[in-house]
Design a protein around this motif. Structure first.
Motif, mmCIF file in Angstrom:
data_model
loop_
_atom_site.group_PDB
_atom_site.id
_atom_site.type_symbol
_atom_site.label_atom_id
_atom_site.label_comp_id
_atom_site.label_asym_id
_atom_site.label_seq_id
_atom_site.Cartn_x
_atom_site.Cartn_y
_atom_site.Cartn_z
ATOM 1 N N ALA A 128 22.437 46.096 38.852
ATOM 2 C CA ALA A 128 21.113 46.176 38.197
ATOM 3 C C ALA A 128 20.069 45.363 38.966
ATOM 4 C CB ALA A 128 21.222 45.690 36.760
ATOM 5 N N LEU A 129 20.517 44.253 39.560
ATOM 6 C CA LEU A 129 19.591 43.391 40.304
ATOM 7 C C LEU A 129 19.393 43.863 41.747
ATOM 8 C CD1 LEU A 129 20.965 39.962 39.001
ATOM 9 C CD2 LEU A 129 18.666 40.881 38.577
ATOM 10 N N GLY A 130 20.180 44.842 42.170
ATOM 11 C CA GLY A 130 20.057 45.351 43.538
ATOM 12 C C GLY A 130 20.550 44.379 44.590
ATOM 13 N N LEU A 131 21.510 43.537 44.236
ATOM 14 C CA LEU A 131 22.028 42.561 45.204
ATOM 15 C C LEU A 131 22.857 43.272 46.278
ATOM 16 C CD1 LEU A 131 23.149 39.613 42.895
ATOM 17 C CD2 LEU A 131 21.188 39.686 44.430
ATOM 18 N N THR A 132 22.558 42.973 47.514
ATOM 19 C CA THR A 132 23.308 43.593 48.615
ATOM 20 C C THR A 132 24.148 42.569 49.392
ATOM 21 O OG1 THR A 132 21.393 43.310 50.060
ATOM 22 C CG2 THR A 132 21.622 45.439 48.946
ATOM 23 N N ASN A 133 24.101 41.315 48.953
ATOM 24 C CA ASN A 133 24.869 40.273 49.653
ATOM 25 C C ASN A 133 25.965 39.680 48.764
ATOM 26 O OD1 ASN A 133 23.019 38.971 47.973
ATOM 27 N ND2 ASN A 133 22.997 37.128 49.242
ATOM 28 N N LEU A 134 26.468 40.497 47.831
ATOM 29 C CA LEU A 134 27.523 40.041 46.929
ATOM 30 C C LEU A 134 28.631 41.086 46.891
ATOM 31 C CD1 LEU A 134 28.605 38.158 44.642
ATOM 32 C CD2 LEU A 134 27.298 39.562 43.045
ATOM 33 N N THR A 135 29.863 40.647 47.106
ATOM 34 C CA THR A 135 31.024 41.531 46.990
ATOM 35 C C THR A 135 32.134 40.785 46.261
ATOM 36 O OG1 THR A 135 31.756 40.823 49.190
ATOM 37 C CG2 THR A 135 30.618 42.953 49.057
ATOM 38 N N VAL A 136 33.161 41.520 45.853
ATOM 39 C CA VAL A 136 34.327 40.881 45.226
ATOM 40 C C VAL A 136 35.592 41.260 45.984
ATOM 41 C CG1 VAL A 136 33.331 40.766 42.907
ATOM 42 C CG2 VAL A 136 34.704 42.741 43.564
ATOM 43 N N LEU A 137 36.488 40.294 46.050
ATOM 44 C CA LEU A 137 37.836 40.515 46.561
ATOM 45 C C LEU A 137 38.681 40.649 45.301
ATOM 46 C CD1 LEU A 137 39.233 40.610 49.300
ATOM 47 C CD2 LEU A 137 39.386 38.115 49.239
ATOM 48 N N LEU A 138 39.009 41.868 44.944
ATOM 49 C CA LEU A 138 39.551 42.134 43.607
ATOM 50 C C LEU A 138 41.064 41.928 43.573
ATOM 51 C CD1 LEU A 138 38.103 43.109 41.007
ATOM 52 C CD2 LEU A 138 39.133 45.342 41.436
ATOM 53 N N ALA A 139 41.518 41.113 42.620
ATOM 54 C CA ALA A 139 42.957 40.883 42.462
ATOM 55 C C ALA A 139 43.327 40.811 40.983
ATOM 56 C CB ALA A 139 43.376 39.610 43.195
ATOM 57 N N HIS A 140 42.602 41.538 40.147
ATOM 58 C CA HIS A 140 42.955 41.551 38.725
ATOM 59 C C HIS A 140 44.221 42.379 38.510
ATOM 60 C CE1 HIS A 140 39.616 39.362 37.115
ATOM 61 N NE2 HIS A 140 38.744 40.117 37.749
ATOM 62 N N VAL A 141 45.073 41.901 37.614
ATOM 63 C CA VAL A 141 46.343 42.597 37.362
ATOM 64 C C VAL A 141 46.483 42.940 35.883
ATOM 65 C CG1 VAL A 141 47.594 41.676 39.343
ATOM 66 C CG2 VAL A 141 47.486 40.337 37.234
ATOM 67 N N ARG A 142 47.374 43.913 35.607
ATOM 68 C CA ARG A 142 47.580 44.417 34.245
ATOM 69 C C ARG A 142 48.963 43.994 33.744
ATOM 70 N NH1 ARG A 142 47.895 49.741 33.855
ATOM 71 N NH2 ARG A 142 46.807 49.830 31.866
ATOM 72 N N VAL A 143 48.983 43.425 32.554
ATOM 73 C CA VAL A 143 50.210 42.771 32.097
ATOM 74 C C VAL A 143 51.276 43.758 31.626
ATOM 75 C CG1 VAL A 143 51.165 41.137 30.436
ATOM 76 C CG2 VAL A 143 48.968 40.680 31.493
ATOM 77 N N ALA A 144 50.904 44.754 30.832
ATOM 78 C CA ALA A 144 51.927 45.634 30.242
ATOM 79 C C ALA A 144 52.796 46.315 31.314
ATOM 80 C CB ALA A 144 51.271 46.664 29.322
ATOM 81 N N PRO A 145 52.228 46.815 32.420
ATOM 82 C CA PRO A 145 53.091 47.407 33.453
ATOM 83 C C PRO A 145 54.081 46.400 34.051
ATOM 84 C CG PRO A 145 50.828 48.125 33.760
ATOM 85 C CD PRO A 145 50.801 47.047 32.727
ATOM 86 N N ALA A 146 53.680 45.134 34.140
ATOM 87 C CA ALA A 146 54.610 44.124 34.664
ATOM 88 C C ALA A 146 55.755 43.885 33.681
ATOM 89 C CB ALA A 146 53.868 42.823 34.943
ATOM 90 N N MET A 147 55.462 43.911 32.389
ATOM 91 C CA MET A 147 56.534 43.768 31.383
ATOM 92 C C MET A 147 57.514 44.934 31.510
ATOM 93 S SD MET A 147 53.958 42.653 28.295
ATOM 94 C CE MET A 147 55.119 42.574 26.933
ATOM 95 N N ALA A 148 56.974 46.134 31.715
ATOM 96 C CA ALA A 148 57.856 47.308 31.891
ATOM 97 C C ALA A 148 58.699 47.159 33.148
ATOM 98 C CB ALA A 148 57.007 48.578 31.951
#
Ligand code: SF4
Length: 340
Positions: A128-148
């Motif tokens: 929304a702010l039009g920032l072009t100098n911001l990125t993410v190194l994504l490492a979010h994980v999901r718990v239920a698949p790990a339990m399975a």
């Protein structure tokens, strides 16, 4: 198995495991997001921290977690001249990017479904702010698949789960219901206070004794069946579910997130042409005695590790479970320290 590291800390802190009768044993699960972040993501963060134009930022615990090379962490990268900063909220990355328009701000985003909505909000606001100098190194994980995945391991000993209440507050209970139906194992959504853990355990024992695998919610004051609709909606907008390696557990089907197509321009891996996480993570360094993989799978306890409390301490950790405030090794070291 209690899934969440917060529950492990409550159990150790209050000695709940020592109150249990013979035949009832708690196994500590992989619910420490810092501990399960793939080493490849840390390696990518270290590579970025070495770039003069990059400001690399993340939560405090992540700065001390080693990458795949023993001893290489983000605090070391900062000592070597990298611009590495600690954030307490992802939204602080926006202020940083606005204050430093000539630099590239990269946020190393880790955590379960509890912290993922805040990362999604960061990206929506950055767009929304039009920032072009911001990125993410994504490492979010999901718990239920790990339990399975744990249930499918050969030699698995988990007969029931105490599921993490804060994940349930976001995601609701539908995924856990599917887990129960598929794997015929009881699951009780549980909180973090001693009374919550014991209430969850009592309910789990009742389900086991009844012999009817079912899902129960022992944290009804926080967790609703449908979860948090607003959080789920923003995650659906910003993320897509992918197979993901978990550190110590290996590749897990649907175990994490990548950025949705509409947000790919915020992907630090693409912006800086870094390799994405491999499907099979590398083993812990051969020179290290760290058995964190076994601990995260519930197959060993921290005192089983030859380095526990000697070569590995919170001040000089060898592995992520000793670094993280939610890690099982840190919990044992704090509440059941080795004899001097
Ligand atoms: S005590 Fe240290 S070396 Fe041993 S498993 Fe835990 S983190 Fe690894």
């Amino acid at each position: 198995m209690e899934v969440c590291g917060g529950q492990t800390h409550a159990i150790l802190r209050w000695g709940l495991d020592q109150l249990l009768p013979p035949g009832l044993r708690l196994i500590h699960g992989p619910g420490c997001p810092v501990c399960v972040t793939p080493a490849e993501r840390l390696d990518a963060a270290l590579a970025l921290a070495a770039c003069p134009e990059v400001i690399l930022c993340s939560y405090g615990d992540m700065l001390r977690v080693p990458g795949s090379a023993a001893g290489a962490d983000l605090l070391g990268a900062r000592a070597a001249g990298g611009d590495v900063r600690l954030l307490t909220s992802p939204l602080q990355a926006i202020a940083l990017a606005q204050a430093c328009p000539a630099r590239q701000v990269v946020f190393l985003a880790v955590g379960f479904e509890t912290t993922a909505p805040a990362t999604a909000l960061l990206l929506r606001q950055a767009r929304a702010l039009g920032l072009t100098n911001l990125t993410v190194l994504l490492a979010h994980v999901r718990v239920a698949p790990a339990m399975a995945a744990l249930l499918q391991e050969p030699g698995n000993q988990v007969q029931g789960f105490l599921a993490a209440g804060h994940v349930g507050a976001v995601m609701g209970t539908a995924e856990l219901g599917q887990l129960v139906r598929r794997h015929r194992v009881p699951v009780v959504v549980t909180g973090f206070e001693p009374a919550d853990v014991m209430a969850g355990l009592l309910r789990l024992v009742q389900l086991l004794e009844a012999g009817t695998p079912a899902l129960a919610n022992a944290y009804g004051r926080v967790v609703r069946q449908q979860g948090n609709g607003a959080a789920q909606a923003i995650m659906k907008e910003v993320f897509a579910v992918v197979d993901q390696p978990w550190r110590g557990l290996g590749p897990i089907a649907a175990g994490g997130y990548e950025l949705a197509a509409a947000y790919r321009d915020f992907d630090a891996l693409l912006r800086f042409c870094l390799p994405s996480a491999a499907v099979s993570p590398p083993p812990e360094p051969l020179a290290s005695p760290c058995i964190s993989g076994l601990i995260l799978q519930g197959r060993a306890l921290p005192p089983d590790c030859p380095a526990f409390g000697s070569a590995c301490t919170p001040e000089r950790p060898l592995g992520a479970p000793m670094v993280s405030s939610e890690g099982a090794c840190a919990a044992y070291h704090r509440y059941r320290p080795p004899p001097p």
